[in-house]
Design an enzyme around this catalytic site. Structure first.
Site, PDB file in Angstrom:
ATOM      1  N   GLU A 274      14.525 -34.981 -43.815  1.00 27.02           N
ATOM      2  CA  GLU A 274      14.488 -36.385 -44.216  1.00 27.02           C
ATOM      3  C   GLU A 274      14.109 -37.158 -42.964  1.00 27.02           C
ATOM      4  O   GLU A 274      14.778 -37.046 -41.935  1.00 27.02           O
ATOM      5  CB  GLU A 274      15.837 -36.873 -44.729  1.00 27.02           C
ATOM      6  CG  GLU A 274      15.766 -38.343 -45.148  1.00 27.02           C
ATOM      7  CD  GLU A 274      17.124 -39.008 -45.290  1.00 27.02           C
ATOM      8  OE1 GLU A 274      17.205 -40.014 -46.006  1.00 27.02           O
ATOM      9  OE2 GLU A 274      18.089 -38.536 -44.667  1.00 27.02           O
TER      10      GLU A 274
ATOM     11  N   ASP B 178      19.330 -34.052 -42.499  1.00 30.85           N
ATOM     12  CA  ASP B 178      19.490 -35.459 -42.837  1.00 30.85           C
ATOM     13  C   ASP B 178      18.978 -36.368 -41.719  1.00 30.85           C
ATOM     14  O   ASP B 178      19.278 -36.154 -40.535  1.00 30.85           O
ATOM     15  CB  ASP B 178      20.976 -35.744 -43.083  1.00 30.85           C
ATOM     16  CG  ASP B 178      21.256 -37.199 -43.353  1.00 30.85           C
ATOM     17  OD1 ASP B 178      20.838 -37.695 -44.410  1.00 30.85           O
ATOM     18  OD2 ASP B 178      21.894 -37.847 -42.491  1.00 30.85           O
TER      19      ASP B 178
END
Length: 592
Positions: free
Chosen positions: A291, A258
């Site tokens: 990401e 993330d």
């Protein structure tokens, strides 16, 4: 510079066998540390570089907590499981005790991925997800992607407020139930990915700053506060060991990292990829996905398989909905040209300035299409809307089918968001389970995020935004699969997705290795034509028109395309026109 002195320890409690466990805590700001077992205090020995450790008689399942300087007691930051919530006792876990049923599983190659993102709590925990696995296999999904599992405060959370990254949240199930889910997925040929959060800790239940201030660096701020200090060896090892736990002890097939743009030490990411490749390189397929808002293409050349392509989503969303506010404003002007760039080069922003005048991104045209994960919906892009609307509630259905055709038949790796394949209309809202002052701050902060949107300029309108802490907000976000299967409209969407994925696996996936783009052309406003040469030399082409007007086509047309998103558009196509809101896919049988 890293404080790598050569000393290393395993964070947390390690079951050693023979009724023994080793307890270790990195607490450089503490004078002495003990572990509390059955209300008895056992001192840990200072070892080196702020570490405290001891080997003690202790069985799996034993609750424990650390006592720091005889002043306060805290859970293990590397707890493998909790007896209750994040403030409660940690549990000693024997990861080797689970009897795996699926033997000889080596995963699947990256190019076979069709990712399906789920929130464990909304699907009934690990057991509830397991019940959905056969339906996912029938649909054509090959990889289950679990939103963060790390223990968070309360009963409900997206997972990005987690504070104990080694411990699956107890509201989802036990470590063995998670292993059973993964085991069952492997038996069905499904890979399992876990979304991991290495850029911050949540606001409730993180005690690291009290006894290990060096875990954070105060000179760099992230949206969540002080950045994590990856210059320190103990900090790096904390997260490296976490990655290894998921890949080794739980046998997951991949990690989605993330928001790595919030990690200032990029060499940590390189080290993580190198160590994972070194440890799990062999016959096993292990995948690492990023990401990264910065579009740092260089990371995709040093051991990471792919990155979520936010650019691709954003331009498609802008074309489908006409929305222009916030980050969509970077994709509205010359949107069709931007879509063509995305299909031929991956990233849209490759060093150009965004709406704030900041340059963003690096060149990506040299990367294969499979370096990019494309999606029309995910937890962020749906849940970060004020009312969590699904795309089906925002776009023309024919245009959405055309965009879905592009998503599932382009050479990029597709990602679906739970319920999307049924045309789910239930929202996906932002939800938490905080209390008292923190609950007020989260609710007010959430509503103030939308103050810059014209529709929410009036504070009274912002008060209509659902309270993240209300249980009804969580319950409203549950996909109703039982109802979908009995409804003709929902069933039609499911058939549409199943048909596209069958074509993908049968006609495209086997030839993705070696695939390269051949360019994309603008046909008209909101209409593009893109081509790729597959690994066997054939040419895949997709012509998509997301507008309400037809456009002309040039060149010879195939009598029977591989797929057309609307059958009534076939005659127009044969006559050299691309109907409104349609996608046409062709696969050249001859080599060029």
């Amino acid at each position: 510079m890293s404080d790598n002195t050569g000393f290393s320890a395993l964070h947390g409690a390690q079951w050693l066998g023979n009724q023994r466990s080793r307890f270790s805590l990195w607490a450089p700001d503490a004078t002495h540390v003990s572990v509390v077992l059955d209300e008895r205090i056992h001192p840990l020995h200072p070892v080196a570089e702020g570490w405290f450790s001891a080997e003690l008689a202790c069985l799996p399942g034993t609750p424990y907590r650390f006592r720091v300087d005889d002043e306060y007691e805290v859970p293990d930051p590397a707890s493998r499981a909790q007896s209750g919530d994040v403030h409660d006792d940690s549990l000693v876990i024997d990861h080797a005790s689970y009897a795996w049923r699926t033997q000889g599983w080596h995963g699947r190659p990256w190019h076979e991925c069709v990712l399906y993102e789920v929130h464990a709590g909304l699907l009934g925990g690990f057991r509830g997800i397991e019940d959905r696995l056969p339906a996912l296999v029938e649909l054509g999904v090959t990889a289950l992607e679990l939103m963060p599992l790390n223990d968070f405060p309360g009963e409900r959370n997206w997972g990005y407020d987690g504070v104990l990254p080694f411990a699956p949240d107890s509201s989802y199930g036990t470590p063995d139930e998670l292993k059973h889910l993964i085991d069952s997925a492997h038996r069905l040929g499904l890979m399992v990915f876990v979304d991991v959060v290495y850029n911050h800790f949540g606001p409730d239940g993180n005690y690291l700053g009290r006894y290990a201030k060096g875990f954070f660096r105060h000179d760099i701020q992230t949206p969540w506060g002080d950045a994590i200090d990856f210059r320190r060896r103990a900090v790096r090892d904390f997260f490296l060991q976490n990655a290894f736990m998921w890949l080794r002890d739980y046998r997951v097939d991949g990690l989605r990292l993330d928001a790595v743009h919030a990690i200032s030490e990029k060499d940590f990411l390189v080290e993580l990829a190198q160590q994972v490749r070194s440890e799990f390189g062999g016959e096993r397929h292990v995948h690492l996905v990023l990401e990264n808002e910065h579009n740092d293409a260089g990371l995709l050349e040093v051991g990471f398989d792919a990155q979520w392509n936010d650019d691709g989503h954003n331009v498609l969303h802008a074309l489908l909905t006409g929305e222009r506010e916030a980050y969509y404003s970077d994709f509205v002007d010359h949107a069709t040209d931007k879509l063509a760039v995305c299909l031929s080069e991956g990233f849209i922003y490759q060093g150009q300035p965004n709406r704030r005048g900041e340059t963003r991104g690096q060149p990506s045209a040299h990367l294969p299409p499979t370096s990019f994960v494309l999606f029309l919906q995910n937890h962020d892009q749906t849940g970060n809307r004020a009312f969590g609307e699904r795309l089906i509630a925002l776009a023309d259905p024919d245009a959405l089918r055309a965009a879905t055709t592009l998503l599932l038949l382009s050479p990029m790796i597709p990602l679906l968001f739970m319920g999307e394949e049924w045309g789910s209309r239930e929202p996906f809202l932002f939800f938490t389970d905080h209390h008292d002052e923190l609950a007020d701050a989260v609710r007010d902060g959430r509503r103030n995020e939308f103050a810059d949107f014209e529709v929410f300029a009036d504070e009274t309108k912002r008060e209509r935004i659902p309270d993240p802490n209300a249980e009804r907000t969580f319950q409203a976000s549950r996909p109703d699969f039982a109802r979908y299967s009995k409804d003709a409209e929902h069933a039609a969407w499911n058939d549409f997705y199943r048909q596209l994925l069958a074509l993908r696996h049968g006609r495209i996936v086997p030839y993705l290795p070696g695939c390269r783009p051949l360019g994309a052309d603008v046909l008209a406003d909101s209409a593009v034509s893109a081509r790729w040469r597959l690994g066997d030399g054939r040419v895949l082409s997709i012509e998509v028109n997301l507008s309400a007007a037809p456009c002309a086509l040039s060149g010879e047309r195939h009598a029977t395309p591989l797929f057309i998103s609307r059958n009534d558009a076939l005659l127009d196509y044969r006559q050299g026109r691309l109907s409104p809101r349609v996608a046409v896919v062709n696969l050249e049988d001859h080599h060029e």
